[in-house]
Structures are given as structure tokens and as C-alpha cells.
Enzyme design. Structure first.
Site, PDB file in Angstrom:
ATOM      1  N   HIS A 109     -62.615  24.037  61.483  1.00 18.46           N
ATOM      2  CA  HIS A 109     -63.943  24.638  61.292  1.00 18.46           C
ATOM      3  C   HIS A 109     -64.942  23.683  60.656  1.00 18.46           C
ATOM      4  CE1 HIS A 109     -62.996  28.912  62.312  1.00 18.46           C
ATOM      5  NE2 HIS A 109     -61.769  28.412  62.196  1.00 18.46           N
ATOM      6  N   ASP A 149     -72.055  19.901  57.857  1.00 18.59           N
ATOM      7  CA  ASP A 149     -71.501  21.236  58.086  1.00 18.59           C
ATOM      8  C   ASP A 149     -70.832  21.256  59.450  1.00 18.59           C
ATOM      9  OD1 ASP A 149     -71.017  23.905  57.400  1.00 18.59           O
ATOM     10  OD2 ASP A 149     -73.071  24.182  56.698  1.00 18.59           O
TER      11      ASP A 149
END
Ligand code: GDG
Length: 462
Positions: free
Chosen positions: A156, A353
Site C-alpha cells: 500500500h 504517499d
């Protein structure tokens, strides 16, 4: 259809439902409705003497099986290696990572214990999908126990260039364990290129060939409905009334040093300093629920933010206006959706991110007739899909200030022209598409267990 086994560090509470659930539970919702499933992982609890066998709960077609951790495993596996070493390194922050051999041992121990508890629960035709950096070693441990099922892995968070990851002690062991997966998913093409480069570097060509990009999405239609429904509720009305006609900019992030919060606050301060016409005309609401409060670097970040928010508010506030509202508690998801629709600007500026779901949620929450402007870090995975955003360098408070100035003065037709393709992208690349695409790649893949056996047979024959 075969059973789907999800393995993740955390397992959602089966009592959490629909609109209140977040994260992976939302992303996997469709898949978990269509087939029988087992969701396996940590309960979130630490106990003196954890049982070796999991506790099971069933809801609908899903069985939730959880293990507790000992205090020592929590300290070394979770706080130490996963959050103290892997998290910063994967976000390109080798310099702040902390390594200790006991943490690595704890990480190995928990991955092995999870595998040992999961293996007896598996059926021969299960499809296993392992999530995220806490469990890099799990598949290799399952293979060592004789499991031959299809096993996929999804990361992720970002994957940094080879030169960064190889600076981390035990990087080679982690990369070697990736070879146990049949399909390896990452969020962006850059992450895929970096991971392939690192795998090539240690001679894991087969694993490198199994890496693919699968950008995670949200339930865009569901979130858009939630935002529209929640726009006229007591909480949102109160916020609207308190703004007294001023524009709202919103930031929503776990309180984490990867999210660029100090630089974002400084950027808002620069806006007020360099563009005085916005003073008293815009309010910035930052929701930053405290996360990983047991890790020292997170506590230090909180002190830094307390100080910088106080300084800017002290400098620019008027008796009837405060520039920054800063909340370190979690806000209910439906309320957040309403706040996002009210905000003229979504400020999403992580330093790095994997994807950033808040950026996608902000887009989905907008009123099509009067959409707001997304100011987005070029280092969030989401920047690859959200081309209508104002892209900024999150390290540069002046760049953030200039983008805020442009956003605050952007005419409605330009806001619409920027928003429409972003909304289309968020709806097309939604959570179910992500899930379907990954599972199709995994279930159609050549078996890693067989190809590993074949290549070792080839090596023996040579
Ligand atoms: C990791 C990767 C990747 C935030 N504050 C509250 C709240 N939230 C919700 C947001 C959003 C979620 O939490 C955060 O998701 P992000 O994607 O922004 O970030 P991470 O938690 O770091 O997630 C990331 C993601 O995994 C998925 O693959 O995109 O890159 O780091 O949904 O809305 N929810 C509620 N109250 C809050 O105060 N209810």
C-alpha cells in the site's frame, strides 16, 4: 469460486458497518460480498501470553480470525521493525529509520507465527492475498510449511529506489522472500520500476516479472452519495455557520510525518504573509487524528505542529477569525464527507504517499455544479490519475502558498473543467476495479510454488 483469504496486520471489527468503515474493508467490500472469505491478522490487542490459535468470528460470508500479540512482539515487530524501520525507509526516509536486530527478530517471529496459525486453516484451492509491509515474510513462511496455494501481495505504501532500500539492514532477506508470491502489486509505475530494480539486483528475476501496478481506488459513487446526504446535517451546518461566509480549506490525514503537515501549515502561513488579501477570508481546518502515539517520532511531530499552529494563529488571528483549526481526534466518516463537500480547497500534500485516498475522496465529495480545487503533492501516488489538481512540491511552503492563492481565485468554469476528468478517473478506477484487476492477475498467474520447484529442479539438473 474458491475462498478468498485476506491477510493483513489489522482485521476490521465485524461490528463496523457500511458508512462508518474505512480503509481496506471498503476497498475489499465487493470481493467479500461475492465469495466466501477468511480475514486473518492481528486483533489489535497485546496480552501477556498470546494463544497460538486464532479467535474466530463469522459475519455473512466472512470469517474473521485474529491473533493477539505479546508486549514484546508489539514492541519489536509492530513499533520497531514495521513502523520504526520499514515505514520510514519505504517512504524514502532512510535517515530517520531505526534498526535493531531484536526488532528484525521480532518481525520474523510474528510473520512465522502468523503463517503457523494460518496454515492449518487453509484449503487447497484458497486464494491468499497478503497486504502491506508488516507481512513481507509471510508467504515465504507459508511456502516453507508446504502451502502451494496462489499467494498475492499488495504493497500500500511507496517502494523507494534500489539505492535507498539496500541501505536498510536485512533488505536482501525481505526482497528474497518476495519470490514466494504469484503476483506482487504496487500503487504506481515508479514503485513497480523501483521494486523490479531491487529484485533484479539480488538475482530475483522471476519475482521481478510478477510485479504489476494496481492503483487502489475508493467506492466513489458511495462516497459521493454520502457527501451529498451529509451536506445538510447539524455538524456541517455548524461548521458552515462558523465560517461566516469565508472559504474553507481542508486537510485530513493521520498525524504522520510522511503527510507533510509542518510544511503544509507553513504553506498556509506563507499564504497569509505573501497574499494579505486572503487574511480573514479563508479558514484552514486540519483534521489529524493521532496515530502510532507510542512511537517517539510521532510524539515529536505532534509537539512541532502544536507550536507552529499556535504561532501562525497568534500572528494572524483577528478577534472574529482564527486562521487554522486543528483537531487531533478522529471525526466520523460521514461528517468528514460533508466537510469535504463544503471545503473550497482540499489540501493534500504528503511528502510521499503510496496513493492517498483522501485526495480521491475529496474529488468524489464535490458538488458537480460548484466543485472545489484539489491542491495535491506531486509525490502522492494519486497525482498520476488526478491531472486536474494543482500539483505542488510538498517540501516548498511557497509553492503551496502560490497554489492556494490560485485555488482561492479560480473561476467556476476552470474549477469544473479541472474537476470533471478527475471525477471520471476516481469513478472508473474505483475500489472494485482495483480488487478485480488484482485478483484476475493473481488467479490467472503461473504458480510461484511450481515455478520455484521447476527452477530448483533445473538448477539441480544443470
Ligand atoms: C495507506 C497508504 C494508501 C483520516 N482521518 C480520519 C479518517 N481518515 C481516513 C481517510 C482515508 C483514510 O483514513 C486514509 O487513507 P490514506 O490513503 O490517505 O492514507 P494511509 O492511512 O496512510 O493509508 C496510502 C492507503 O494505505 C490505501 O492503499 O493510499 O498511501 O499510506 O480514507 O478519509 N477517517 C475517519 N476519521 C478521521 O478523522 N473516519
Amino acid at each position: 469460486m474458491s475462498r478468498l483469504v485476506i491477510v493483513a496486520n489489522r482485521v476490521p471489527d465485524p461490528r463496523e458497518r457500511g458508512a462508518t468503515a474505512g480503509g481496506l474493508a471498503v476497498a475489499l467490500k465487493d470481493a467479500l460480498q461475492r465469495r466466501d472469505a477468511l480475514w486473518f491478522g492481528w486483533s489489535g490487542a497485546t496480552v501477556a501470553e498470546p494463544a497460538a490459535a486464532p479467535t474466530e468470528q463469522r459475519k455473512g460470508r466472512v470469517t474473521y480470525a485474529t491473533l493477539d500479540l505479546s508486549e514484546e512482539d508489539y514492541r519489536h515487530y509492530y513499533l520497531g521493525f514495521a513502523n520504526g524501520a520499514l515505514w520510514p525507509v519505504l517512504h524514502y526516509r532512510l535517515g530517520i529509520a531505526k534498526f535493531a536486530r531484536e526488532d528484525w527478530e521480532g518481525y520474523r517471529r510474528v510473520n512465522a507465527a502468523f503463517a503457523a496459525a494460518l496454515a492449518p486453516m487453509l484449503r487447497p484451492d484458497d486464494t491468499i492475498w497478503v497486504h502491506d509491509f508488516h507481512l513481507f515474510l509471510l508467504a515465504a513462511e507459508l511456502r516453507a510449511l508446504g502451502c502451494r496455494q496462489k499467494i498475492g501481495f499488495f504493497l500500500h505504501v511507496p517502494f523507494p529506489p534500489r539505492s535507498v532500500i539496500m541501505g536498510m539492514p536485512k533488505a536482501e532477506a525481505i526482497l528474497a522472500a518476495m519470490g514466494a508470491h504469484d503476483a506482487i502489486g504496487v500503487q504506481t509505475d515508479d514503485d513497480a520500476e523501483n521494486l523490479r530494480g531491487a529484485l533484479f539486483g539480488i538475482g530475483e528475476q522471476d519475482a521481478a516479472a510478477r510485479v504489476g501496478t494496481f492503483a487502489i481506488g475508493i467506492d466513489a459513487a458511495g462516497f459521493a452519495n454520502l457527501a451529498a446526504r451529509r451536506f445538510r446535517t447539524k455538524e456541517v451546518d455548524q461548521l458552515r455557520a462558523s465560517l461566516a461566509g469565508r472559504a474553507l480549506a481542508i486537510g485530513i490525514d493521520r498525524l504522520d510525518y510522511t503527510k507533510g503537515l509542518p510544511q503544509r501549515i507553513a504553506g498556509f502561513g506563507k499564504l497569509l504573509q505573501r497574499f494579505p488579501r486572503h487574511r480573514s477570508n479563508v479558514t484552514f481546518l486540519q483534521v489529524a487524528p493521532v496515530s502510532r502515539g507510542d512511537v517517539a517520532s510521532y510524539r515529536a511531530l505532534r509537539r512541532e505542529l502544536d507550536e507552529s499552529v499556535g504561532r501562525i494563529n497568534g500572528q494572524y488571528a483577528e478577534p472574529d477569525w482564527g486562521p487554522i483549526r486543528y483537531i487531533t481526534r478522529a471525526v466520523a466518516r460521514p461528517t468528514l464527507a460533508g466537510y469535504m463537500r463544503l471545503a473550497k480547497i482540499g489540501l493534500v500534500t504528503p511528502l510521499r504517499d503510496g496513493m492517498n485516498l483522501v485526495a480521491k475522496e475529496y474529488v468524489a465529495a464535490q458538488d458537480p455544479e460548484d466543485p472545489g480545487v484539489l491542491v495535491l503533492s506531486r509525490f502522492a501516488g494519486a497525482s498520476g490519475e488526478l491531472e486536474g489538481a494543482l500539483l505542488v512540491n510538498p517540501m516548498d511552503p511557497d509553492d503551496i502558498a502560490e497554489a492556494l492563492d490560485v485555488a482561492l481565485t479560480m473561476p467556476a468554469d476552470e474549477r469544473q473543467a479541472r474537476w470533471k476528468p478527475m471525477d471520471a478517473a476516481v469513478r472508473a478506477n474505483n475500489a472494485s476495479a482495483w480488487c478485480r484487476q488484482f485478483l484476475t492477475a493473481l488467479e490467472g498467474s503461473e504458480s510461484a510454488a511450481e515455478s520455484a520447484a521447476e527452477s530448483s529442479a533445473r538448477r539441480r539438473a544443470a
